[in-house]
Design an enzyme around this catalytic site. Sequence first.
Site, PDB file in Angstrom:
ATOM      1  N   LYS A 175      11.005   9.642  18.603  1.00  0.00           N
ATOM      2  CA  LYS A 175      11.739   9.003  17.507  1.00  0.00           C
ATOM      3  C   LYS A 175      10.980   9.227  16.201  1.00  0.00           C
ATOM      4  O   LYS A 175       9.961   8.603  15.939  1.00  0.00           O
ATOM      5  CB  LYS A 175      11.892   7.491  17.725  1.00  0.00           C
ATOM      6  CG  LYS A 175      12.788   6.873  16.653  1.00  0.00           C
ATOM      7  CD  LYS A 175      12.494   5.409  16.374  1.00  0.00           C
ATOM      8  CE  LYS A 175      11.761   5.120  15.104  1.00  0.00           C
ATOM      9  NZ  LYS A 175      12.301   5.634  13.846  1.00  0.00           N
ATOM     10  N   GLY A 228       1.510   4.420  12.218  1.00  0.00           N
ATOM     11  CA  GLY A 228       2.242   3.629  11.220  1.00  0.00           C
ATOM     12  C   GLY A 228       1.437   2.411  10.824  1.00  0.00           C
ATOM     13  O   GLY A 228       0.204   2.438  10.855  1.00  0.00           O
ATOM     14  N   SER A 229       2.143   1.339  10.483  1.00  0.00           N
ATOM     15  CA  SER A 229       1.446   0.164   9.937  1.00  0.00           C
ATOM     16  C   SER A 229       0.787  -0.659  11.035  1.00  0.00           C
ATOM     17  O   SER A 229       1.207  -0.623  12.198  1.00  0.00           O
ATOM     18  CB  SER A 229       2.444  -0.713   9.179  1.00  0.00           C
ATOM     19  OG  SER A 229       3.308  -1.340  10.105  1.00  0.00           O
ATOM     20  N   GLY A 233       2.131  -1.730  14.730  1.00  0.00           N
ATOM     21  CA  GLY A 233       1.233  -1.340  15.814  1.00  0.00           C
ATOM     22  C   GLY A 233       0.906  -2.526  16.701  1.00  0.00           C
ATOM     23  O   GLY A 233       0.878  -2.420  17.938  1.00  0.00           O
ATOM     24  N   GLU A 250      -2.367   4.535  15.809  1.00  0.00           N
ATOM     25  CA  GLU A 250      -3.074   5.076  14.641  1.00  0.00           C
ATOM     26  C   GLU A 250      -2.522   4.328  13.448  1.00  0.00           C
ATOM     27  O   GLU A 250      -1.391   4.600  13.038  1.00  0.00           O
ATOM     28  CB  GLU A 250      -2.731   6.576  14.560  1.00  0.00           C
ATOM     29  CG  GLU A 250      -3.847   7.425  14.123  1.00  0.00           C
ATOM     30  CD  GLU A 250      -5.117   7.133  14.867  1.00  0.00           C
ATOM     31  OE1 GLU A 250      -5.936   6.404  14.274  1.00  0.00           O
ATOM     32  OE2 GLU A 250      -5.289   7.584  16.007  1.00  0.00           O
ATOM     33  N   CYS A 284      -2.677   7.571   5.449  1.00  0.00           N
ATOM     34  CA  CYS A 284      -3.492   6.465   5.964  1.00  0.00           C
ATOM     35  C   CYS A 284      -4.959   6.736   5.670  1.00  0.00           C
ATOM     36  O   CYS A 284      -5.781   5.835   5.721  1.00  0.00           O
ATOM     37  CB  CYS A 284      -3.235   6.233   7.437  1.00  0.00           C
ATOM     38  SG  CYS A 284      -3.444   7.693   8.413  1.00  0.00           S
ATOM     39  N   GLU A 385      -3.510  -2.501   2.431  1.00  0.00           N
ATOM     40  CA  GLU A 385      -3.060  -1.115   2.292  1.00  0.00           C
ATOM     41  C   GLU A 385      -1.809  -1.076   1.405  1.00  0.00           C
ATOM     42  O   GLU A 385      -0.816  -1.740   1.697  1.00  0.00           O
ATOM     43  CB  GLU A 385      -2.739  -0.521   3.667  1.00  0.00           C
ATOM     44  CG  GLU A 385      -2.384   0.951   3.583  1.00  0.00           C
ATOM     45  CD  GLU A 385      -2.195   1.604   4.949  1.00  0.00           C
ATOM     46  OE1 GLU A 385      -1.506   1.013   5.793  1.00  0.00           O
ATOM     47  OE2 GLU A 385      -2.729   2.709   5.147  1.00  0.00           O
TER      48      GLU A 385
HETATM   49  C1  UN1 Z   1      -2.077  10.052   8.087  1.00  0.00           C
HETATM   50  O1  UN1 Z   1      -1.984   9.809   6.892  1.00  0.00           O
HETATM   51  O2  UN1 Z   1      -1.450   9.343   8.915  1.00  0.00           O
HETATM   52  O3  UN1 Z   1      -6.840  13.653   7.098  1.00  0.00           O
HETATM   53  C2  UN1 Z   1      -2.818  11.172   8.641  1.00  0.00           C
HETATM   54  C3  UN1 Z   1      -5.766  13.655   6.517  1.00  0.00           C
HETATM   55  C4  UN1 Z   1      -4.544  14.196   7.191  1.00  0.00           C
HETATM   56  C5  UN1 Z   1      -4.008  13.224   8.172  1.00  0.00           C
HETATM   57  C6  UN1 Z   1      -3.487  11.999   7.601  1.00  0.00           C
HETATM   58  N1  UN1 Z   1      -4.862  15.423   7.859  1.00  0.00           N
HETATM   59  O4  UN1 Z   1      -5.678  13.207   5.398  1.00  0.00           O
END
Ligand code: UN1
Length: 498
Positions: A175, A228-229, A233, A250, A284, A385
């Site tokens: 998804k 995601g957030s 999560g 993650e 992230c 965040e």
């Molecule tokens: C993300 O924002 O979920 O290291 C991953 C980085 C990217 C991955 C970001 N390769 O900034």
Amino acid sequence: MAERYYNYIDGEWVDAVSGETFENRNPANWDEVIGVFPSSGKEDVYRAVEAAKKAQKEWASLPVPERAKILGKAGDIMVERKEELAKLETREMGKILKETRGDVQEGIDTLYYAFGEGRRLFGVTTPSELRDKIAYTIVKPVGIAGLITPWNFPMAIPCWKMVPALLLGNTVVFKPASDTPATATELVKIMIEAGVPKGVVNIVHGTGSRVGEAIISHPDIGVISFTGSSAIGSRIAEVAGKMLKKVSLELGGKNPQIVMDDADLELALEGVLWGAFGTTGQRCTATSRLILHEPIYDKFIEMLVERAKQLKIGNGLDESVDMGPVINEGQMNKILEYIEIGKNEGAKPILGGKRYTEGECSKGWFIEPTIFIDVQPEMRIFQEEIFGPVLSVTKAKDFDHAIELANNSTYGLSSSIYTTDLRKAMKAIELLEAGITYVNAPTIGAECHLPFGGVKNTGNGHREGGKWVYEIFGEIKTVYVDYSGKLQKAQIDTDLNK
Ligand code: UN1
């Protein structure tokens, strides 16, 4: 006419059972509809799981290098289609072409990594404590993998998850974020063209509350991988954890870049501009906190503002643009709200802070690069965040204080220190509470063959990337082969204290 897209279930392109649809639009120009997608529900997920279940044994029975060959071919197709995919991605997600090319490249790298890994997948071979007995490990697939992916890396992150899942012999129910379903669909098309059999990859479009919930609570899905957030999560961990599924999360970040007074300031400046405003701050791993050593505080801020105000905002398809829009109106409003919160908390805004509507930009969701100085650790803009082009700058008295500030966070994904002092660099590597530490480089830019993930509320202890992701999608089997021809009792026949 906007293109019509479908779910892909059991080798067929199909609408949602309900017939409902949703539109996907260009965040740089909201009038442009990229495509119309099925708005799916539980019954669509259940059909996809059924198909994934039916296909799984056969898929898992292929020798791993055979599956790897298909993934390598998918890599070749993606190389061919790189430019076109990058353009589609920029249209549907907004980030600039240079970055969407990078995003597709990360997908390619992940596919080629898996191609090689198909001839390794090394286990452990170790002596047994008994005579005429050998012990080793092999890795088996979990079964069906549920993949729920974000919109900020519409090609790379789905690849991070789907590719290792497939290599190990799992089948997949995927998804993608409803803001980036077109790029995700292209990935599925590439997998089909490369030779993935029907039922092995299934894509179901729709919202998290309907499709996502159905995936995480389906009893036949054995492993869930989500990016995601932290709020979502935690919800996934609750549902899937209760059902004893494997869950890899993650989640958020509030990543600091420290700049010490001995740093190469020009280099640190390039780093923070890229880390904070690349991908419009929507990573992230984005640099959202800049921690400056007192002696260079004023000077560095001056340099930073001078450069940040020159960043060109606009449609990412224009090669001269530095920063594209944010993903949608809701996100834009959330970021603008955080900017208000920052002002009310007493942080000092010194750049940006507003929606950007010059010329064509009035049609999309653009925000100026925004910088707050004099940010204190108890402020929400230091702690939460924001996921946008907003940088919070804080002064550190000395090295220890800088580390203390950096670690003053519930998150722990990425971190960075700029210094020319080896002692400080090594000490920072030791002390920074984060899954990733960069020295003299920005907080963004992870490479796909290295472990990716964070500590604290950034995740639940897993790492994606490289060989480490195979722990998520695999089940290790320990094998003991006893060729002594008699019953040997471990720990009893080998009691060394006898
Ligand atoms: C993300 O924002 O979920 O290291 C991953 C980085 C990217 C991955 C970001 N390769 O900034």
